[in-house]
Design a protein around this motif. Structure first.
Motif, short mmCIF file in Angstrom:
data_model
loop_
_atom_site.label_atom_id
_atom_site.label_comp_id
_atom_site.label_asym_id
_atom_site.label_seq_id
_atom_site.Cartn_x
_atom_site.Cartn_y
_atom_site.Cartn_z
N GLY A 1 -10.40 7.71 -5.94
CA GLY A 1 -9.34 6.73 -5.91
C GLY A 1 -9.94 6.39 -4.69
N CYS A 2 -9.36 5.13 -4.37
CA CYS A 2 -10.52 4.60 -2.79
C CYS A 2 -9.06 3.40 -1.76
CB CYS A 2 -11.04 3.43 -3.07
SG CYS A 2 -11.99 2.25 -1.58
N ASP A 3 -9.46 3.44 -0.19
CA ASP A 3 -8.26 3.08 0.10
C ASP A 3 -8.79 1.68 1.08
OD1 ASP A 3 -6.70 5.49 -0.88
OD2 ASP A 3 -7.00 6.12 1.69
N ASN A 4 -10.51 1.05 0.50
CA ASN A 4 -10.50 0.22 1.16
C ASN A 4 -10.25 -1.08 0.89
OD1 ASN A 4 -12.16 1.92 3.22
ND2 ASN A 4 -13.73 2.42 1.46
N PHE A 5 -9.99 -1.28 0.01
CA PHE A 5 -9.68 -3.14 -0.70
C PHE A 5 -10.65 -3.71 -0.89
CE2 PHE A 5 -5.78 0.03 -0.51
CZ PHE A 5 -4.78 -0.19 -1.82
N CYS A 6 -11.64 -4.04 -0.99
CA CYS A 6 -12.39 -5.51 -0.45
C CYS A 6 -11.80 -5.85 -2.19
CB CYS A 6 -13.63 -4.48 -1.39
SG CYS A 6 -14.87 -3.50 -0.82
N THR A 7 -12.09 -7.39 -0.85
CA THR A 7 -10.86 -8.92 -2.53
C THR A 7 -11.19 -8.44 -3.47
OG1 THR A 7 -12.72 -10.21 -1.20
CG2 THR A 7 -9.99 -9.49 0.35
N TYR A 8 -12.19 -7.98 -3.69
CA TYR A 8 -13.22 -8.36 -5.42
C TYR A 8 -12.58 -7.39 -6.38
CZ TYR A 8 -16.59 -5.88 -3.31
OH TYR A 8 -17.36 -4.42 -2.43
N CYS A 9 -12.23 -5.76 -5.94
CA CYS A 9 -12.57 -4.91 -6.57
C CYS A 9 -10.77 -4.79 -6.64
CB CYS A 9 -13.02 -4.08 -5.53
SG CYS A 9 -13.53 -2.69 -6.77
N VAL A 10 -11.14 -4.15 -8.10
CA VAL A 10 -10.02 -2.90 -8.95
C VAL A 10 -10.13 -1.94 -8.82
CG1 VAL A 10 -11.14 -2.55 -10.88
CG2 VAL A 10 -8.51 -3.70 -10.94
N VAL A 11 -10.95 -1.04 -8.05
CA VAL A 11 -10.74 -0.22 -8.32
C VAL A 11 -9.33 1.09 -7.99
CG1 VAL A 11 -11.82 2.47 -7.56
CG2 VAL A 11 -13.38 0.89 -8.18
N PRO A 12 -8.60 0.22 -6.27
CA PRO A 12 -8.05 0.81 -6.00
C PRO A 12 -6.60 0.83 -6.73
CG PRO A 12 -9.50 -0.33 -4.30
CD PRO A 12 -9.41 -0.69 -5.20
N HIS A 13 -6.92 -0.37 -7.51
CA HIS A 13 -5.60 -0.73 -7.94
C HIS A 13 -5.59 0.01 -9.30
CE1 HIS A 13 -5.75 -3.81 -5.37
NE2 HIS A 13 -6.33 -4.25 -5.39
N GLY B 1 -18.02 9.67 -5.07
CA GLY B 1 -16.43 9.48 -4.95
C GLY B 1 -16.81 7.77 -4.32
N GLN B 2 -15.74 6.92 -4.29
CA GLN B 2 -16.07 5.81 -4.09
C GLN B 2 -16.45 5.23 -2.56
OE1 GLN B 2 -16.01 3.88 -5.65
NE2 GLN B 2 -14.61 4.42 -7.90
N ASN B 3 -16.28 6.12 -2.01
CA ASN B 3 -16.30 6.80 -0.66
C ASN B 3 -17.00 7.47 0.34
OD1 ASN B 3 -17.37 5.42 2.24
ND2 ASN B 3 -15.26 4.99 2.67
N SER C 1 -21.90 5.65 -0.33
CA SER C 1 -21.48 5.23 0.72
C SER C 1 -21.16 3.94 1.47
CB SER C 1 -23.15 6.01 1.56
OG SER C 1 -22.73 6.21 2.74
N HIS C 2 -20.25 4.02 1.86
CA HIS C 2 -19.34 2.57 2.47
C HIS C 2 -20.51 2.44 4.07
CE1 HIS C 2 -17.78 -1.16 3.35
NE2 HIS C 2 -16.45 -0.45 2.48
N PRO C 3 -21.18 1.31 3.52
CA PRO C 3 -21.92 0.86 5.55
C PRO C 3 -20.40 1.17 6.45
CG PRO C 3 -22.38 -0.68 3.96
CD PRO C 3 -20.97 0.03 2.68
N ASN D 1 -13.85 -8.81 2.76
CA ASN D 1 -12.61 -7.48 3.31
C ASN D 1 -13.95 -5.77 3.54
OD1 ASN D 1 -11.23 -6.39 4.79
ND2 ASN D 1 -9.89 -5.24 3.23
N ARG D 2 -15.04 -6.59 3.64
CA ARG D 2 -15.88 -4.81 3.51
C ARG D 2 -15.61 -4.71 4.72
NH1 ARG D 2 -18.02 -2.28 -0.66
NH2 ARG D 2 -19.78 -2.11 0.42
N LYS D 3 -15.51 -5.16 6.23
CA LYS D 3 -15.21 -4.91 7.83
C LYS D 3 -16.52 -4.00 7.67
CE LYS D 3 -10.95 -2.82 6.23
NZ LYS D 3 -10.90 -2.63 5.32
FE1 SF4 Z 1 -13.29 0.65 -2.74
FE2 SF4 Z 1 -15.89 0.28 -2.92
FE3 SF4 Z 1 -14.20 -1.05 -4.26
FE4 SF4 Z 1 -14.77 -1.48 -2.02
S1 SF4 Z 1 -15.43 -1.92 -3.71
S2 SF4 Z 1 -12.28 -1.42 -3.34
S3 SF4 Z 1 -15.06 0.97 -1.54
S4 SF4 Z 1 -14.26 1.30 -4.44
#
Ligand code: SF4
Ligand code: SAM
Length: 473
Positions: free
Chosen positions: A158-170, A202-204, A238-240, A277-279
């Motif tokens: 899973g992932c808690d980062n919610f990058c605006t382009y990304c479907v993974v957390p959903h 892992g996603q991060n 690894s998330h920057p 939303n990469r932070k």
């Molecule tokens: Fe999570 Fe990576 Fe998707 Fe960002 S790009 S929401 S860090 S899985």
């Protein structure tokens, strides 16, 4: 009872490969045997990916092709799992009438109930429940292919980062980490069965254990580093924003952790990074790269890029090219932006045309090719420790000095570069004398995506510090 066979088509990332192992274990528990021949299967599972539009199209195109198989064998059960299943749910049943089962990313454990239900009632079933409560990843099933040298180990999901382009957390739900003791048990088991290298997934990975108050990721690396018989450790992704000095130190101090980091930057423009939303900012990313190169000279750095994010101007794109010139990545994955359902960027204005996206992708890849070639060329003449993974699919075609059709071996440097070689002492015998061994290899030629070498010594144990000690042959 007659033999029942299942066939799995896995589309997408290593997370899906891992999930397919879990699915296979459940099916074996139900009395099925795995087959690589689609036509003989009684049950076909398609484990799907929806990260980009192309991956989703690939899944639907494969599902469409199964219609003929179902006509020939009406008893065939067809199931769709993974991220497309999670995202589309029962809409898939309407779109593809020959599908029997749609199961989401958290329903794998329930397959042992779902499949018998379909077998006995011949009904169509949808199970895409996704709880907000994190679901702990299950341990790897005890089915390890013989001769496996390198494999993946999921440490979190899973992932808690919610990058605006990304479907993974959903589609994968909230981030959750496995307990380090379970991870250690799994890796020890893998090493006992002959595995020499693991890639922690892992996603991060940088946020491993934080929510649960487990150990930190650098602490986990130190623990895995202590496993006897394990030779190499890799990890991704690894998330920057969370990448920092403690992980850089861990890269330096743990001798089994490979000299490679994958640090997706996505864009070189602060404006776009903010909209994604990469932070982190471009400057912060470059500062971290500078610290990394300073502490771990010789480390290989790879990245992910998205081109054509909504609102990306030529100036933004040039900032991306400028960042590439500064970092000089060893390699990268570049993608054209595609809208994904539920990801906020779907609503963003100023979408970029397909033609411009394609052109930018081509420009970026051409620039990178120069850096990849330059990095590969710099290794010619060096001796590199290669962890040999097996024989290469492409066989050595022979030369004046060597017999025709000899066996070609393939492995990787600690920096994750593919090296192929041929060995004089083993022409055509086919005996597996190198797999799983560290072979010191003198690099003779550099190509765009691989290196060609000549083995100079086989190491029985680890190849020393990072497996990277080298000497003139
Ligand atoms: Fe999570 Fe990576 Fe998707 Fe960002 S790009 S929401 S860090 S899985
Ligand atoms: N968690 C990792 C991270 O933060 O970088 C990677 C996740 S994703 C599985 C792998 C890559 O797919 C991302 O790094 C990104 O470059 C790409 N990607 C994700 N969503 C995309 C989209 N909508 N369009 C194009 N590329 C996308």
């Amino acid at each position: 009872m007659p033999n029942k066979y299942f066939y799995i088509n896995t589309i997408g990332c290593q997370m899906n490969v891992y999930d397919s192992e879990q699915i296979a274990a459940r099916l074996v528990g139900l009395g099925y045997q795995q087959t690589g021949v689609l036509e003989v299967a009684d049950l076909v599972i398609v484990n799907t990916c929806t990260i980009r539009a192309k991956a989703e199209q690939k899944a639907f195109s494969f599902l469409g092709r199964l219609a003929n198989l179902k006509i020939k064998n009406p008893g065939l059960i067809i199931g769709v799992g993974g991220c497309v299943a999670q995202q589309e749910g029962e809409k898939i049943l309407r779109r593809v009438p020959h599908i029997d089962l749609v199961f989401g990313t958290q329903a794998i454990d329930r397959l042992s109930l779902l499949i018998p239900k379909i077998e006995s009632k011949r009904c169509r079933v949808v199970d895409v429940g996704l709880t907000e409560k994190p679901v702990r990843p299950a341990a790897r099933p005890d089915r390890r292919p013989d001769g496996l040298v390198s494999t993946f180990v999921t440490i979190m999901r899973g992932c808690d980062n919610f990058c605006t382009y990304c479907v993974v957390p959903h589609v994968r739900g909230r981030e959750v980490s496995r307990h380090p003791d379970r991870i250690m048990e799994e890796i020890r088991g893998l090493v006992q069965s002959g595995v020499k290298e693991v890639t922690l997934l892992g996603q991060n990975v940088n946020s491993y254990g934080k929510k649960e108050g487990l150990c930190s990721f650098p602490e986990l690396l130190a623990r895995v580093n202590s496993i006897e018989g394990l030779q190499r450790i890799r990890f991704t992704t690894s998330h920057p924003k969370d990448f920092g000095s403690s992980l850089i130190d861990a890269l330096k101090t743990n001798e089994k952790v490979c000299d490679h980091i994958h640090l997706p930057v996505q864009s070189g423009s602060d404006r776009i990074l903010n909209r994604m939303n990469r932070k982190y900012t471009r400057e912060l990313y470059l500062d971290k790269i500078a610290e990394l190169k300073d502490t771990c000279p010789g480390i290989a750095i790879t990245s992910d890029f998205i081109v054509g994010f909504p609102g990306e101007t030529e100036a933004d794109f040039n900032e991306t090219l400028g960042l590439m010139e500064i970092v000089k990545f060893d390699g990268l994955f570049a993608f054209v932006y595609s809208d994904r359902p539920n990801a906020p960027a779907v609503q963003f204005k100023n979408k970029i045309s397909e033609a411009v996206k394609k052109k930018r992708l081509q420009t970026l890849l051409e620039l990178q090719e120069n850096f990849t070639r330059m990095k590969n060329q710099a290794l010619v003449g060096c001796v590199q420790p290669i962890l040999v993974e097996g024989t290469s699919k492409k066989q050595f075609s022979g030369s004046i000095n060597h017999p025709q059709s000899a066996v070609q071996w393939t492995g990787r440097t600690s920096t994750n570069k593919i090296v192929n070689f041929y060995h004089n002492d083993n022409p055509q015998s086919g005996a597996d004398i190198f797999s799983g061994k560290i072979v010191l290899t003198k690099i003779e030629k550099a190509y765009a995506h691989s290196l060609w070498g000549k083995p100079v010594e086989v190491k029985s144990a680890t190849g020393g510090r990072k497996g990277e000690e080298s000497y003139a042959a």
